[in-house]
Design an enzyme around this catalytic site. Structure first.
Site, PDB file in Angstrom:
ATOM      1  N   HIS A 207       0.808  -1.221   0.000  1.00 18.60           N
ATOM      2  CA  HIS A 207       0.000   0.000   0.000  1.00 18.60           C
ATOM      3  C   HIS A 207       0.844   1.275   0.000  1.00 18.60           C
ATOM      4  CE1 HIS A 207       0.993  -0.161   4.290  1.00 18.60           C
ATOM      5  NE2 HIS A 207       0.779   1.144   4.294  1.00 18.60           N
TER       6      HIS A 207
HETATM    7  C1  UD1 Z   1      -2.071   5.754   5.354  1.00 17.87           C
HETATM    8  C2  UD1 Z   1      -0.778   6.359   5.897  1.00 17.87           C
HETATM    9  C3  UD1 Z   1       0.332   5.315   5.858  1.00 17.87           C
HETATM   10  C4  UD1 Z   1      -0.086   4.053   6.572  1.00 17.87           C
HETATM   11  C5  UD1 Z   1      -1.409   3.556   6.012  1.00 17.87           C
HETATM   12  C6  UD1 Z   1      -1.867   2.381   6.841  1.00 17.87           C
HETATM   13  C7  UD1 Z   1      -0.483   8.761   5.452  1.00 17.87           C
HETATM   14  C8  UD1 Z   1       0.226   9.751   4.628  1.00 17.87           C
HETATM   15  N1  UD1 Z   1      -0.338   7.473   5.070  1.00 17.87           N
HETATM   16  O1  UD1 Z   1      -1.860   5.437   4.000  1.00 17.87           O
HETATM   17  O2  UD1 Z   1       1.455   5.833   6.514  1.00 17.87           O
HETATM   18  O3  UD1 Z   1       0.887   3.069   6.351  1.00 17.87           O
HETATM   19  O4  UD1 Z   1      -2.384   4.594   6.107  1.00 17.87           O
HETATM   20  O5  UD1 Z   1      -2.787   1.610   6.190  1.00 17.87           O
HETATM   21  O6  UD1 Z   1      -1.133   9.099   6.405  1.00 17.87           O
HETATM   22  N2  UD1 Z   1      -9.220   4.357   1.285  1.00 17.87           N
HETATM   23  C9  UD1 Z   1     -10.469   3.804   1.243  1.00 17.87           C
HETATM   24  N3  UD1 Z   1     -11.005   3.359   2.425  1.00 17.87           N
HETATM   25  C10 UD1 Z   1     -10.359   3.477   3.605  1.00 17.87           C
HETATM   26  C11 UD1 Z   1      -9.079   4.036   3.631  1.00 17.87           C
HETATM   27  C12 UD1 Z   1      -8.517   4.475   2.455  1.00 17.87           C
HETATM   28  O7  UD1 Z   1     -11.100   3.700   0.192  1.00 17.87           O
HETATM   29  O8  UD1 Z   1     -10.913   3.062   4.642  1.00 17.87           O
HETATM   30  C13 UD1 Z   1      -8.640   4.826   0.006  1.00 17.87           C
HETATM   31  C14 UD1 Z   1      -9.115   6.238  -0.332  1.00 17.87           C
HETATM   32  O9  UD1 Z   1      -9.229   6.332  -1.704  1.00 17.87           O
HETATM   33  C15 UD1 Z   1      -7.957   7.091   0.104  1.00 17.87           C
HETATM   34  C16 UD1 Z   1      -6.775   6.176  -0.214  1.00 17.87           C
HETATM   35  O10 UD1 Z   1      -7.244   4.870   0.097  1.00 17.87           O
HETATM   36  O11 UD1 Z   1      -7.915   8.300  -0.580  1.00 17.87           O
HETATM   37  C17 UD1 Z   1      -5.543   6.461   0.586  1.00 17.87           C
HETATM   38  O12 UD1 Z   1      -5.831   6.544   1.962  1.00 17.87           O
HETATM   39  P1  UD1 Z   1      -4.872   7.410   2.919  1.00 17.87           P
HETATM   40  O13 UD1 Z   1      -5.345   7.313   4.298  1.00 17.87           O
HETATM   41  O14 UD1 Z   1      -4.680   8.771   2.335  1.00 17.87           O
HETATM   42  O15 UD1 Z   1      -3.491   6.711   2.739  1.00 17.87           O
HETATM   43  P2  UD1 Z   1      -3.048   5.225   3.012  1.00 17.87           P
HETATM   44  O16 UD1 Z   1      -2.435   4.699   1.776  1.00 17.87           O
HETATM   45  O17 UD1 Z   1      -4.142   4.454   3.627  1.00 17.87           O
HETATM   46  N1  UDP Z   2      -3.356  -5.360   8.961  1.00 15.97           N
HETATM   47  C1  UDP Z   2      -4.628  -5.890   9.175  1.00 15.97           C
HETATM   48  N2  UDP Z   2      -5.339  -6.270   8.090  1.00 15.97           N
HETATM   49  C2  UDP Z   2      -4.880  -6.168   6.809  1.00 15.97           C
HETATM   50  C3  UDP Z   2      -3.578  -5.629   6.622  1.00 15.97           C
HETATM   51  C4  UDP Z   2      -2.846  -5.211   7.724  1.00 15.97           C
HETATM   52  O1  UDP Z   2      -5.073  -6.011  10.310  1.00 15.97           O
HETATM   53  O2  UDP Z   2      -5.609  -6.518   5.870  1.00 15.97           O
HETATM   54  C5  UDP Z   2      -2.574  -4.947  10.139  1.00 15.97           C
HETATM   55  C6  UDP Z   2      -1.178  -5.503  10.224  1.00 15.97           C
HETATM   56  O3  UDP Z   2      -1.191  -6.792  10.767  1.00 15.97           O
HETATM   57  C7  UDP Z   2      -0.503  -4.487  11.124  1.00 15.97           C
HETATM   58  C8  UDP Z   2      -1.140  -3.207  10.701  1.00 15.97           C
HETATM   59  O4  UDP Z   2      -2.365  -3.555  10.044  1.00 15.97           O
HETATM   60  O5  UDP Z   2      -0.827  -4.719  12.478  1.00 15.97           O
HETATM   61  C9  UDP Z   2      -0.197  -2.505   9.777  1.00 15.97           C
HETATM   62  O6  UDP Z   2      -0.858  -1.533   9.145  1.00 15.97           O
HETATM   63  P1  UDP Z   2      -0.519  -1.063   7.662  1.00 15.97           P
HETATM   64  O7  UDP Z   2       0.253  -2.076   6.930  1.00 15.97           O
HETATM   65  O8  UDP Z   2      -1.811  -0.618   7.107  1.00 15.97           O
HETATM   66  O9  UDP Z   2       0.340   0.246   7.967  1.00 15.97           O
HETATM   67  P2  UDP Z   2       1.860   0.530   8.299  1.00 15.97           P
HETATM   68  O10 UDP Z   2       2.272  -0.316   9.444  1.00 15.97           O
HETATM   69  O11 UDP Z   2       2.627   0.273   7.048  1.00 15.97           O
HETATM   70  O12 UDP Z   2       1.853   1.981   8.615  1.00 15.97           O
END
Ligand code: UD1
Ligand code: UDP
Length: 361
Positions: A207
């Site tokens: 992601h």
């Molecule tokens: C965010 C964090 C990243 C973290 C990740 C964990 C920032 C800059 N990034 O990235 O550090 O590792 O969360 O998962 O804060 N979306 C949905 N449904 C959701 C969530 C997201 O559809 O419930 C889609 C939306 O289109 C959104 C895109 O994902 O615009 C990105 O979501 P965003 O929270 O901006 O960034 P992440 O890639 O989730």
């Molecule tokens: N995780 C989860 N379900 C998923 C993918 C990840 O519960 O489908 C958990 C994972 O085990 C870890 C946390 O989410 O505990 C990590 O989050 P993510 O990879 O979204 O973010 P990051 O750690 O890279 O910021």
């Protein structure tokens, strides 16, 4: 004493599960949870509150989507409104997301003491949004709770010993969470069956912006997974941001994509996997907690101790590096009996540090 906790994204809910439980053991401390809304899908947010019994957020700010600047700005505005109303004695933020930075800025602009959990981590890649978020949050925090020795060293190198902030090595809250739920969770029947029918399999997640926002990188990673899947099954719970990009670009997928899963299913998948391949920060450590080798599809990691101990290999998005790391790590026998992330009591250490520093002002 009132503590306002800011959460917004999946890893923050998981970390808050441990610290909220610890805070609830202290009758003198009242926690107010503020959810920014950054993650909003049922299986990216609600599932964690429900299955891990995290107290429901007192405030749901419903800020999601839009550019980094726009969403961080909207969070800042709304968090400030709540903080002005609630007047907490401290604000607690986790990790490195946009919700972290918005919460940190909102607190310090109105002079509320700030606690940063997962302080001191660095990738030294200033193009990562997370690197900006963590550096800025660390700099304005009053209490910096570091998970590792490396994190403490990073802060010292940046001159934090000359600042008025307190640095504490508390250990890693994700280790607390993993230890607790290892024996206090039940996976869904669907995931148990999937693990049985797919065994042996590789658990993958993707992601990170550097992989999803660069189509060549994403294609290269997916080509590698397609090839690996001809030998060992690949299961990938797909983040919604990655799903959108895969679908928009018609990237071919011959391995198993599933929707994001809750933490209970995730730790079952990790425990049953032969190898973890990921660009997640948290998952790199969870692979270690559950004694699995890891291949990290990034150029850098904040968790350098895993690489130094031969438990994690960095490949970036390079297909040939991914394939050779897969071959090298799949059957590698590693020693996981090393203490890298504390004793599993980080939450208690964090609450103690808050009481000794912030709340004794
Ligand atoms: C965010 C964090 C990243 C973290 C990740 C964990 C920032 C800059 N990034 O990235 O550090 O590792 O969360 O998962 O804060 N979306 C949905 N449904 C959701 C969530 C997201 O559809 O419930 C889609 C939306 O289109 C959104 C895109 O994902 O615009 C990105 O979501 P965003 O929270 O901006 O960034 P992440 O890639 O989730
Ligand atoms: N995780 C989860 N379900 C998923 C993918 C990840 O519960 O489908 C958990 C994972 O085990 C870890 C946390 O989410 O505990 C990590 O989050 P993510 O990879 O979204 O973010 P990051 O750690 O890279 O910021």
């Amino acid at each position: 004493m009132k503590i306002a906790t800011i959460v917004g994204a999946r890893p923050q809910f998981i970390k808050a599960a441990a610290v909220s439980r610890e805070l609830s053991n202290h009758s003198e401390l009242k926690e107010i949870i503020i959810h920014t809304g950054q993650h909003f899908d049922q299986n990216m947010s609600d599932i964690f509150f429900n299955e891990m019994q995290i107290p429901q957020p007192h405030y749901q700010l419903a800020v999601s989507g839009g550019s980094h600047g726009k969403s961080t700005g909207r969070m800042l505005e709304k968090i400030e409104e709540v903080l002005l109303l609630e007047k907490p004695d401290a604000v607690l933020v986790y990790g490195d997301t946009n919700s972290t930075l918005a919460g940190a800025l909102a607190a310090k602009k109105i002079h509320i003491p700030l606690v940063h959990v997962e302080a001191g981590l660095r990738s030294f890649n200033m193009r990562m949004p997370e690197e900006l978020n963590r550096i800025l949050t660390d700099r304005i925090s009053d209490l910096l709770c570091c998970p590792t020795d490396e994190a403490v060293k990073n802060l010292e190198k940046e001159g934090f010993n000359n600042f008025a902030s307190h640095i504490r090595k508390t250990g890693d809250v994700m280790y607390d969470v993993a230890l607790f739920y290892q024996s206090n969770s039940t996976p869904s029947t669907q995931i148990q069956e999937l693990c049985e029918e797919s065994s042996p399999f590789i658990l993958a997640t993707i992601h990170r912006a550097e992989n999803t926002d660069n189509i060549e990188n994403l294609q290269s990673i997916f080509e590698a997974f397609n090839e690996i899947n001809t030998q060992t099954s690949v299961i990938l719970p797909l983040h919604p941001r990655t799903r959108k990009i895969v679908e928009q670009n018609d990237i071919p997928v011959s391995f198993k994509l599933i929707d994001p899963v809750g933490y209970f299913d995730m730790i079952h998948l990790i425990q049953k996997a032969a190898l973890v391949m990921t660009d997640s920060g948290g998952l790199q450590k969870e692979a270690f907690f559950f004694k699995k080798n890891c291949v990290t599809l990034r150029e850098q990691t904040e968790w350098t101790e895993l690489v130094e101990n031969g438990l994690n290999v960095l490949t970036g998005a390079d297909k040939s590096k991914i394939l050779s790391a897969y071959k090298h790590m799949l059957h590698k026998s590693s020693n996981f009996d090393i203490n890298l992330y504390g004793k599993g009591n980080a939450s208690a250490q964090i609450v103690k540090a808050i009481q000794q520093t912030i709340l004794s002002y």
